[in-house]
Design an enzyme around this catalytic site. Sequence first.
Site, PDB file in Angstrom:
ATOM      1  N   GLY A  31       0.802  -1.222   0.000  1.00  0.00           N
ATOM      2  CA  GLY A  31       0.000   0.000   0.000  1.00  0.00           C
ATOM      3  C   GLY A  31       0.832   1.268   0.000  1.00  0.00           C
ATOM      4  O   GLY A  31       2.022   1.249  -0.256  1.00  0.00           O
ATOM      5  N   HIS A  37       4.451   1.641  -8.030  1.00  0.00           N
ATOM      6  CA  HIS A  37       3.445   0.565  -7.962  1.00  0.00           C
ATOM      7  C   HIS A  37       2.545   0.607  -9.202  1.00  0.00           C
ATOM      8  O   HIS A  37       2.200  -0.433  -9.762  1.00  0.00           O
ATOM      9  CB  HIS A  37       2.540   0.731  -6.740  1.00  0.00           C
ATOM     10  CG  HIS A  37       3.242   0.621  -5.424  1.00  0.00           C
ATOM     11  ND1 HIS A  37       3.444   1.697  -4.599  1.00  0.00           N
ATOM     12  CD2 HIS A  37       3.780  -0.445  -4.787  1.00  0.00           C
ATOM     13  CE1 HIS A  37       4.070   1.299  -3.500  1.00  0.00           C
ATOM     14  NE2 HIS A  37       4.289   0.009  -3.589  1.00  0.00           N
ATOM     15  N   SER A 185       9.605   5.413  -3.472  1.00  0.00           N
ATOM     16  CA  SER A 185       9.455   4.476  -2.353  1.00  0.00           C
ATOM     17  C   SER A 185       8.423   5.036  -1.396  1.00  0.00           C
ATOM     18  O   SER A 185       8.371   6.261  -1.184  1.00  0.00           O
ATOM     19  CB  SER A 185      10.800   4.340  -1.622  1.00  0.00           C
ATOM     20  OG  SER A 185      10.606   3.753  -0.351  1.00  0.00           O
TER      21      SER A 185
END
Length: 281
Positions: A31, A37, A185
Amino acid sequence: MKEVKNIKEMQKLAEEWRKEGIKIGFVPTMGFLHEGHLSLVRIAKKLAQKVVVSIFVNPLQFGPQEDFRDYPRDIERDKKLLEAEEVDVVFIPEAEEMYPQGFQTYVEVTELTKGLCGAFRPGHFKGVTTVVLKLFNIVKPHIAVFGEKDYQQLMVIKRMVKDLNLDIEIVGAPIVREKDGLAMSSRNTYLSEEERKSALSLYKALQKAQELVNSGIKDVKQLKEELKNFIHQHPYTKVQYIEFVNPETLESVEKVDNPTLCALAVFVGKARLIDNAIIKP
Ligand code: PAF
Protein backbone atom coordinates in the site's frame (compact mmCIF):
# COMPACT_ATOMS: atom_id res chain seq x y z
CA MET A 1 -13.23 -2.25 -8.95
CA LYS A 2 -14.23 -4.97 -6.53
CA GLU A 3 -12.87 -4.95 -3.00
CA VAL A 4 -12.22 -8.34 -1.42
CA LYS A 5 -11.13 -8.84 2.17
CA ASN A 6 -11.88 -12.47 2.71
CA ILE A 7 -9.41 -15.18 1.61
CA LYS A 8 -12.04 -17.74 0.58
CA GLU A 9 -13.90 -15.14 -1.48
CA MET A 10 -10.69 -14.20 -3.33
CA GLN A 11 -9.88 -17.87 -3.99
CA LYS A 12 -13.40 -18.51 -5.29
CA LEU A 13 -13.25 -15.55 -7.66
CA ALA A 14 -9.81 -16.58 -8.97
CA GLU A 15 -11.06 -20.13 -9.45
CA GLU A 16 -14.07 -18.90 -11.47
CA TRP A 17 -11.80 -16.78 -13.68
CA ARG A 18 -9.47 -19.71 -14.22
CA LYS A 19 -12.40 -21.94 -15.22
CA GLU A 20 -13.35 -19.35 -17.84
CA GLY A 21 -9.78 -19.39 -19.18
CA ILE A 22 -9.06 -15.87 -17.99
CA LYS A 23 -5.41 -14.93 -17.45
CA ILE A 24 -4.86 -13.42 -13.99
CA GLY A 25 -2.18 -10.80 -13.33
CA PHE A 26 -1.14 -9.96 -9.78
CA VAL A 27 0.69 -7.07 -8.12
CA PRO A 28 1.36 -7.61 -4.40
CA THR A 29 1.93 -4.37 -2.46
CA MET A 30 2.05 -3.01 1.06
CA GLY A 31 0.00 0.00 0.00
CA PHE A 32 0.73 3.73 0.18
CA LEU A 33 0.96 3.49 -3.56
CA HIS A 34 3.07 5.66 -5.84
CA GLU A 35 3.94 5.77 -9.54
CA GLY A 36 6.32 2.83 -9.04
CA HIS A 37 3.45 0.56 -7.96
CA LEU A 38 1.20 1.93 -10.70
CA SER A 39 3.84 1.08 -13.31
CA LEU A 40 3.63 -2.55 -12.10
CA VAL A 41 -0.16 -2.44 -12.43
CA ARG A 42 0.12 -1.13 -16.00
CA ILE A 43 2.48 -3.97 -16.92
CA ALA A 44 0.12 -6.53 -15.35
CA LYS A 45 -2.80 -5.00 -17.30
CA LYS A 46 -0.90 -5.46 -20.55
CA LEU A 47 -0.04 -9.10 -19.79
CA ALA A 48 -3.28 -10.36 -18.26
CA GLN A 49 -7.05 -10.07 -18.65
CA LYS A 50 -7.87 -9.54 -14.97
CA VAL A 51 -5.61 -7.73 -12.53
CA VAL A 52 -5.58 -8.16 -8.75
CA VAL A 53 -3.61 -5.83 -6.48
CA SER A 54 -3.15 -6.83 -2.85
CA ILE A 55 -2.57 -4.34 -0.06
CA PHE A 56 -1.16 -5.95 3.06
CA VAL A 57 1.49 -4.56 5.39
CA ASN A 58 3.02 -7.91 6.22
CA PRO A 59 4.11 -8.01 9.88
CA LEU A 60 6.23 -11.09 9.22
CA GLN A 61 8.79 -9.23 7.13
CA PHE A 62 9.56 -6.48 9.67
CA GLY A 63 12.16 -6.90 12.40
CA PRO A 64 11.28 -5.95 16.01
CA GLN A 65 13.15 -2.62 15.70
CA GLU A 66 11.76 -1.82 12.25
CA ASP A 67 8.95 0.44 11.05
CA PHE A 68 5.93 -1.91 10.95
CA ARG A 69 3.82 0.39 13.16
CA ASP A 70 4.94 3.59 11.42
CA TYR A 71 4.75 2.19 7.89
CA PRO A 72 2.63 4.72 5.94
CA ARG A 73 -0.96 3.63 5.25
CA ASP A 74 -3.77 5.32 3.29
CA ILE A 75 -6.17 2.69 1.98
CA GLU A 76 -8.78 5.17 0.70
CA ARG A 77 -6.20 7.02 -1.42
CA ASP A 78 -4.78 3.68 -2.65
CA LYS A 79 -8.23 2.51 -3.72
CA LYS A 80 -8.81 5.68 -5.74
CA LEU A 81 -5.47 5.25 -7.52
CA LEU A 82 -6.22 1.62 -8.36
CA GLU A 83 -9.74 2.46 -9.50
CA ALA A 84 -8.25 5.00 -11.93
CA GLU A 85 -5.98 2.26 -13.34
CA GLU A 86 -9.05 0.05 -13.85
CA VAL A 87 -7.78 -2.68 -11.59
CA ASP A 88 -10.35 -5.49 -11.31
CA VAL A 89 -9.89 -6.47 -7.68
CA VAL A 90 -8.15 -4.94 -4.69
CA PHE A 91 -7.49 -7.66 -2.13
CA ILE A 92 -7.05 -6.33 1.41
CA PRO A 93 -6.74 -9.25 3.83
CA GLU A 94 -6.69 -8.96 7.61
CA ALA A 95 -3.56 -9.99 9.49
CA GLU A 96 -5.72 -12.21 11.74
CA GLU A 97 -6.90 -14.20 8.74
CA MET A 98 -3.46 -14.37 7.10
CA TYR A 99 -1.75 -15.45 10.32
CA PRO A 100 -4.32 -17.07 12.60
CA GLN A 101 -3.41 -18.51 15.99
CA GLY A 102 -1.25 -21.58 15.51
CA PHE A 103 0.34 -20.41 12.25
CA GLN A 104 3.74 -22.09 11.99
CA THR A 105 4.67 -22.72 8.36
CA TYR A 106 7.35 -20.65 6.60
CA VAL A 107 9.12 -20.66 3.26
CA GLU A 108 12.78 -19.76 3.04
CA VAL A 109 15.18 -19.24 0.15
CA THR A 110 18.46 -19.96 1.87
CA GLU A 111 21.39 -18.69 -0.24
CA LEU A 112 20.21 -15.63 -2.18
CA THR A 113 19.01 -14.11 1.10
CA LYS A 114 22.40 -14.23 2.87
CA GLY A 115 23.90 -10.99 1.56
CA LEU A 116 22.72 -7.44 0.80
CA CYS A 117 19.52 -6.61 2.74
CA GLY A 118 19.32 -10.17 4.08
CA ALA A 119 22.54 -9.64 6.05
CA PHE A 120 21.03 -6.70 7.93
CA ARG A 121 17.38 -7.74 8.13
CA PRO A 122 17.32 -11.25 9.60
CA GLY A 123 14.04 -13.01 8.84
CA HIS A 124 12.95 -10.34 6.37
CA PHE A 125 13.02 -12.48 3.25
CA LYS A 126 11.53 -15.45 5.07
CA GLY A 127 8.60 -13.14 5.83
CA VAL A 128 8.44 -11.98 2.21
CA THR A 129 8.54 -15.45 0.63
CA THR A 130 6.02 -16.80 3.12
CA VAL A 131 3.49 -14.05 2.48
CA VAL A 132 4.06 -14.05 -1.28
CA LEU A 133 3.51 -17.81 -1.49
CA LYS A 134 0.33 -17.45 0.58
CA LEU A 135 -0.86 -14.62 -1.69
CA PHE A 136 -0.08 -16.73 -4.76
CA ASN A 137 -2.21 -19.54 -3.31
CA ILE A 138 -5.04 -17.10 -2.66
CA VAL A 139 -4.98 -15.00 -5.87
CA LYS A 140 -3.92 -17.91 -8.14
CA PRO A 141 -2.22 -15.64 -10.70
CA HIS A 142 -0.69 -16.69 -14.02
CA ILE A 143 1.75 -13.78 -13.84
CA ALA A 144 2.97 -11.56 -11.00
CA VAL A 145 4.89 -8.30 -11.32
CA PHE A 146 7.63 -7.12 -8.92
CA GLY A 147 9.77 -3.97 -9.03
CA GLU A 148 13.51 -4.05 -9.65
CA LYS A 149 14.09 -1.50 -6.89
CA ASP A 150 13.82 -4.48 -4.55
CA TYR A 151 16.22 -6.36 -6.77
CA GLN A 152 17.13 -9.01 -4.19
CA GLN A 153 13.43 -9.60 -3.45
CA LEU A 154 12.76 -10.12 -7.17
CA MET A 155 15.58 -12.68 -7.43
CA VAL A 156 14.43 -14.44 -4.26
CA ILE A 157 10.85 -14.71 -5.54
CA LYS A 158 12.05 -16.03 -8.90
CA ARG A 159 14.12 -18.66 -7.07
CA MET A 160 11.19 -19.70 -4.89
CA VAL A 161 8.93 -20.05 -7.93
CA LYS A 162 11.54 -22.17 -9.70
CA ASP A 163 12.43 -24.32 -6.70
CA LEU A 164 8.82 -25.01 -5.73
CA ASN A 165 7.65 -25.51 -9.35
CA LEU A 166 5.00 -22.82 -9.09
CA ASP A 167 3.25 -22.31 -12.40
CA ILE A 168 3.55 -18.51 -12.29
CA GLU A 169 5.53 -16.18 -14.51
CA ILE A 170 7.46 -13.57 -12.51
CA VAL A 171 7.95 -10.29 -14.34
CA GLY A 172 10.50 -7.70 -13.20
CA ALA A 173 9.74 -4.02 -13.79
CA PRO A 174 12.24 -1.15 -14.05
CA ILE A 175 12.77 1.29 -11.17
CA VAL A 176 10.57 4.38 -11.40
CA ARG A 177 12.33 7.58 -10.33
CA GLU A 178 11.31 11.11 -9.39
CA LYS A 179 12.33 13.80 -11.92
CA ASP A 180 15.66 14.34 -10.13
CA GLY A 181 16.45 10.60 -9.96
CA LEU A 182 15.33 9.57 -6.45
CA ALA A 183 13.86 6.06 -6.64
CA MET A 184 10.18 6.12 -5.69
CA SER A 185 9.46 4.48 -2.35
CA SER A 186 6.64 4.60 0.18
CA ARG A 187 9.37 5.31 2.76
CA ASN A 188 10.33 8.60 1.02
CA THR A 189 7.41 10.04 2.95
CA TYR A 190 9.56 9.85 6.14
CA LEU A 191 12.02 12.40 4.69
CA SER A 192 12.11 16.03 5.81
CA GLU A 193 12.85 18.66 3.16
CA GLU A 194 16.56 18.63 4.04
CA GLU A 195 16.75 14.83 4.18
CA ARG A 196 15.01 14.64 0.80
CA LYS A 197 17.97 16.56 -0.69
CA SER A 198 20.44 14.13 0.88
CA ALA A 199 18.40 11.13 -0.28
CA LEU A 200 19.41 11.97 -3.83
CA SER A 201 22.94 10.87 -2.90
CA LEU A 202 21.91 7.23 -3.49
CA TYR A 203 21.10 7.84 -7.13
CA LYS A 204 24.10 10.11 -7.56
CA ALA A 205 26.34 7.44 -6.02
CA LEU A 206 25.11 4.91 -8.59
CA GLN A 207 25.90 7.37 -11.37
CA LYS A 208 29.29 8.01 -9.80
CA ALA A 209 29.95 4.25 -9.67
CA GLN A 210 29.50 4.09 -13.44
CA GLU A 211 31.70 7.17 -13.95
CA LEU A 212 34.47 5.69 -11.78
CA VAL A 213 34.32 2.43 -13.70
CA ASN A 214 34.37 4.36 -16.98
CA SER A 215 37.50 6.16 -15.76
CA GLY A 216 39.22 2.79 -15.32
CA ILE A 217 38.65 2.01 -11.62
CA LYS A 218 37.48 -1.60 -11.42
CA ASP A 219 38.60 -2.56 -7.94
CA VAL A 220 35.48 -2.99 -5.79
CA LYS A 221 37.23 -2.09 -2.50
CA GLN A 222 38.25 1.25 -3.94
CA LEU A 223 34.85 1.85 -5.53
CA LYS A 224 33.07 1.13 -2.25
CA GLU A 225 35.34 3.50 -0.32
CA GLU A 226 34.83 6.32 -2.84
CA LEU A 227 31.05 5.87 -2.87
CA LYS A 228 30.80 5.69 0.91
CA ASN A 229 32.78 8.93 1.29
CA PHE A 230 30.63 10.54 -1.40
CA ILE A 231 27.35 9.60 0.31
CA HIS A 232 28.59 10.63 3.75
CA GLN A 233 29.29 14.15 2.42
CA HIS A 234 25.50 14.53 2.45
CA PRO A 235 23.99 15.39 5.86
CA TYR A 236 21.79 12.87 7.73
CA THR A 237 23.16 9.90 5.74
CA LYS A 238 24.53 6.65 7.17
CA VAL A 239 25.52 3.93 4.73
CA GLN A 240 24.36 0.46 5.77
CA TYR A 241 25.93 -1.29 2.81
CA ILE A 242 27.33 -0.72 -0.64
CA GLU A 243 27.82 -3.96 -2.55
CA PHE A 244 28.90 -5.00 -6.02
CA VAL A 245 27.44 -8.40 -6.89
CA ASN A 246 26.83 -10.75 -9.78
CA PRO A 247 23.29 -9.81 -10.93
CA GLU A 248 22.25 -13.48 -11.19
CA THR A 249 23.83 -15.14 -8.13
CA LEU A 250 24.09 -12.00 -5.95
CA GLU A 251 27.61 -13.15 -5.00
CA SER A 252 30.14 -10.40 -4.30
CA VAL A 253 32.66 -9.60 -6.99
CA GLU A 254 36.12 -8.12 -6.50
CA LYS A 255 36.42 -6.39 -9.87
CA VAL A 256 33.88 -4.88 -12.24
CA ASP A 257 34.86 -6.93 -15.31
CA ASN A 258 31.30 -7.85 -16.27
CA PRO A 259 27.91 -6.15 -15.87
CA THR A 260 27.65 -5.91 -12.08
CA LEU A 261 24.82 -4.94 -9.78
CA CYS A 262 25.71 -2.09 -7.46
CA ALA A 263 23.21 -2.16 -4.57
CA LEU A 264 22.98 0.37 -1.74
CA ALA A 265 21.14 0.68 1.54
CA VAL A 266 21.46 4.02 3.28
CA PHE A 267 19.71 5.54 6.28
CA VAL A 268 18.68 9.12 5.59
CA GLY A 269 17.42 10.27 8.95
CA LYS A 270 15.15 7.43 10.09
CA ALA A 271 14.31 6.34 6.53
CA ARG A 272 16.17 3.29 5.31
CA LEU A 273 16.37 3.67 1.53
CA ILE A 274 17.64 1.23 -1.07
CA ASP A 275 18.58 1.64 -4.71
CA ASN A 276 20.56 -0.25 -7.33
CA ALA A 277 21.84 -0.17 -10.88
CA ILE A 278 23.72 -2.40 -13.24
CA ILE A 279 27.24 -1.02 -13.72
CA LYS A 280 28.80 -1.86 -17.06
CA PRO A 281 32.56 -2.35 -17.43
O1 PAF B 1 7.66 -5.31 -2.02
C1 PAF B 1 6.73 -5.28 -1.21
O2 PAF B 1 5.96 -4.32 -1.11
C2 PAF B 1 6.55 -6.48 -0.27
O3 PAF B 1 7.76 -7.01 0.11
C3 PAF B 1 5.60 -7.54 -0.83
C4 PAF B 1 6.17 -8.18 -2.08
C5 PAF B 1 4.24 -6.95 -1.13
C6 PAF B 1 5.41 -8.66 0.20
O4 PAF B 1 4.85 -8.18 1.38
